[in-house]
Design an enzyme around this catalytic site. Structure first.
Site, mmCIF file in Angstrom:
data_model
loop_
_atom_site.group_PDB
_atom_site.id
_atom_site.type_symbol
_atom_site.label_atom_id
_atom_site.label_comp_id
_atom_site.label_asym_id
_atom_site.label_seq_id
_atom_site.Cartn_x
_atom_site.Cartn_y
_atom_site.Cartn_z
ATOM 1 N N LYS A 208 24.948 -0.273 24.481
ATOM 2 C CA LYS A 208 24.060 -0.686 25.560
ATOM 3 C C LYS A 208 23.049 0.431 25.888
ATOM 4 O O LYS A 208 23.087 1.493 25.289
ATOM 5 C CB LYS A 208 24.881 -1.095 26.785
ATOM 6 C CG LYS A 208 25.750 -2.354 26.522
ATOM 7 C CD LYS A 208 24.923 -3.613 26.398
ATOM 8 C CE LYS A 208 25.560 -4.837 25.784
ATOM 9 N NZ LYS A 208 26.863 -5.263 26.169
HETATM 10 C C1 LIG Z 1 27.878 -6.412 26.299
HETATM 11 C C2 LIG Z 1 27.845 -7.590 27.178
HETATM 12 C C3 LIG Z 1 28.895 -7.890 28.061
HETATM 13 C C4 LIG Z 1 30.202 -7.165 28.054
HETATM 14 O O1 LIG Z 1 30.110 -5.836 28.316
HETATM 15 P P1 LIG Z 1 31.439 -4.921 28.171
HETATM 16 O O2 LIG Z 1 31.059 -3.678 28.906
HETATM 17 O O3 LIG Z 1 31.650 -4.708 26.715
HETATM 18 O O4 LIG Z 1 32.556 -5.652 28.806
HETATM 19 C C5 LIG Z 1 28.753 -8.942 28.927
HETATM 20 N N1 LIG Z 1 27.651 -9.701 28.919
HETATM 21 C C6 LIG Z 1 26.625 -9.464 28.080
HETATM 22 C C7 LIG Z 1 25.409 -10.348 28.148
HETATM 23 C C8 LIG Z 1 26.702 -8.418 27.168
HETATM 24 O O5 LIG Z 1 25.704 -8.207 26.306
#
Ligand SMILES: *Cc1c(COP(=O)(O)O)cnc(C)c1O
Length: 410
Positions: A208
């Site tokens: 991210k």
């Molecule tokens: C990555 C992501 C998540 C989950 O994030 P985590 O921190 O891995 O639990 C949820 N929603 C979206 C749209 C994502 O891209």
């Protein structure tokens, strides 16, 4: 990185195909104080939730203007806590866009609540106030709306010329949970994502826009929601471990007031996040420059639709740069992915929509024809590399290869 060699690769002056490094779809940038801050935590002897995680919370609360920020071990945990804090019960309806990652809907299932899937807007990949209005007409008893800020651009939350998503939800008494996994940092006009809906959830997963390895954060301005989420974050204990050890009296005594979860963020992870946070703005600015370079280089390709901007480019987190391969292109999106792979360019597709995943499709009897826009996005979308360690020379190479594959007459 591994060099790759392919037949139609650009030739050097001697007519030999050039050797080039693979350009991965995503790369993590830990070029700042990451190692130093993690070492400090190791030396301190306190690895789990403590001062680093508290510091990350206060920094992000300050940045976004949200009163409460709770560090957790993933965005999925934050989304789950959000629905728990809103007291979602079995059978309650929760509106969820189909154009998202599974986490947005799975937390609804955790609570035996019922996700109602919404189609999205083609231009932005987010839901609109119209999508929400229509869903409320069909499901007037819905309790919560989950919003996804696709790719890092805020959905139309606030009123501009027409009522935004927030006004529509307020009118019908719907609470808003924002899955802002892509949108740190981002704004809708003057307001930071994190300070718009009832609850906002950020992701600090490895790929991210900012990472803690694994991690997330729940933000809210509502004291009651914050209190419930805080208790449920750590076993239902009425105050957290750190408070137990730092408050002068009754170190050993605590009560458990609910069957809570184990969702706290360890300080090792928070230390990584604090180092990332120092470079959040330059990293975002670099991704914005990458997006601009793609837009300039690809706008002359009629076979591609480029991502459309509804916010100021500086208010966009630029987590994804997703282009759409039109039916006029001389090859399909899947063939283009293969060609780019042979060029050493990693790409991805975000997302296979939820209504096409067998669990959601079968559990809720979903039909592709009920989601015409997401169907089109699914067939056409192609996410190109965008990250702070991506060089402009690499971007130019990706642009050039796209011209080779689908330029000219498409
Ligand atoms: C990555 C992501 C998540 C989950 O994030 P985590 O921190 O891995 O639990 C949820 N929603 C979206 C749209 C994502 O891209």
């Amino acid at each position: 990185m591994n060099p790759v060699l392919t037949e139609d690769r650009p030739k050097n002056s001697r007519g030999e195909p050039q050797l080039r490094s693979v350009i991965p779809f995503s790369r993590i940038d830990c070029s700042g104080n990451e190692q130093r801050y993690i070492s400090e935590v190791l030396e301190s002897g306190w690895l789990t939730t403590a001062s680093k995680s508290a510091e990350l919370e206060s920094r992000i609360s300050e940045m976004t203007g949200a009163t409460h920020a709770l560090a957790v071990n993933s965005c999925t945990s934050a989304l789950h806590l959000a629905l728990v804090a809103l007291d979602i019960q079995p059978g309650d309806k929760v509106l969820v866009p189909t154009w998202t990652f599974a986490a947005t809907a799975e937390v609804v299932q955790y609570l035996q609540a019922v996700p109602v899937f919404l189609d999205v807007d083609y231009a932005t990949g987010t839901i609109t106030a119209e999508n929400v209005e229509a869903a409320i007409q069909a499901h007037p008893d819905a309790k919560v709306l989950m919003v996804v800020h696709y790719g890092g651009q805020a959905a139309p939350m606030l009123d501009s010329e027409s009522p935004g998503i927030v006004s529509v939800c307020r009118k019908h008494g719907l609470r808003i949970v924002e899955d802002a996994a892509h949108a740190f940092p981002a704004r809708d006009g003057e307001v930071a994502v994190g300070n718009i809906g009832d609850i906002t959830c950020f992701s600090f997963y490895a790929n991210k826009t900012m990472t803690t390895g694994e991690g997330g954060m729940l933000l809210t301005n509502d004291d009651e929601i914050a209190k419930r989420a805080r208790v449920m974050r750590l076993h239902g204990i009425d105050r957290d471990v750190w408070a137990r050890f730092t408050q002068p009296k009754a170190k050993w005594e605590y009560d458990v007031i609910a069957a809570g979860f184990k969702y706290n963020m360890p300080d090792i992870n928070a230390a990584l996040g604090l180092a990332q946070l120092e470079r959040l703005q330059p990293m975002r600015a670099h991704r914005q420059a990458v997006a601009k370079r793609y837009a300039d280089g690809l706008s002359s390709l009629p076979a591609l639709t480029l991502p459309s901007l509804r916010v100021h480019p500086e208010h966009h987190a630029w987590h994804l740069y997703t282009v759409y391969v039109n039916s006029s292109a001389r090859m399909s999106r899947n063939e283009l992915i293969d060609q780019l792979q042979q060029d050493g360019i990693g790409t991805s597709v975000h997302y296979k929509p939820l209504h096409r995943l067998s669990y959601y499709r079968d559990t809720h009897s979903l039909r592709n024809e009920d989601f015409p826009v997401a169907e089109q996005l699914w067939k056409e979308s192609l996410s190109l590399p965008i990250y702070s360690l991506l060089s402009m020379a690499d971007v130019d190479y990706i642009v050039e290869r796209l011209h080779v594959h689908i330029g000219g007459n498409g």
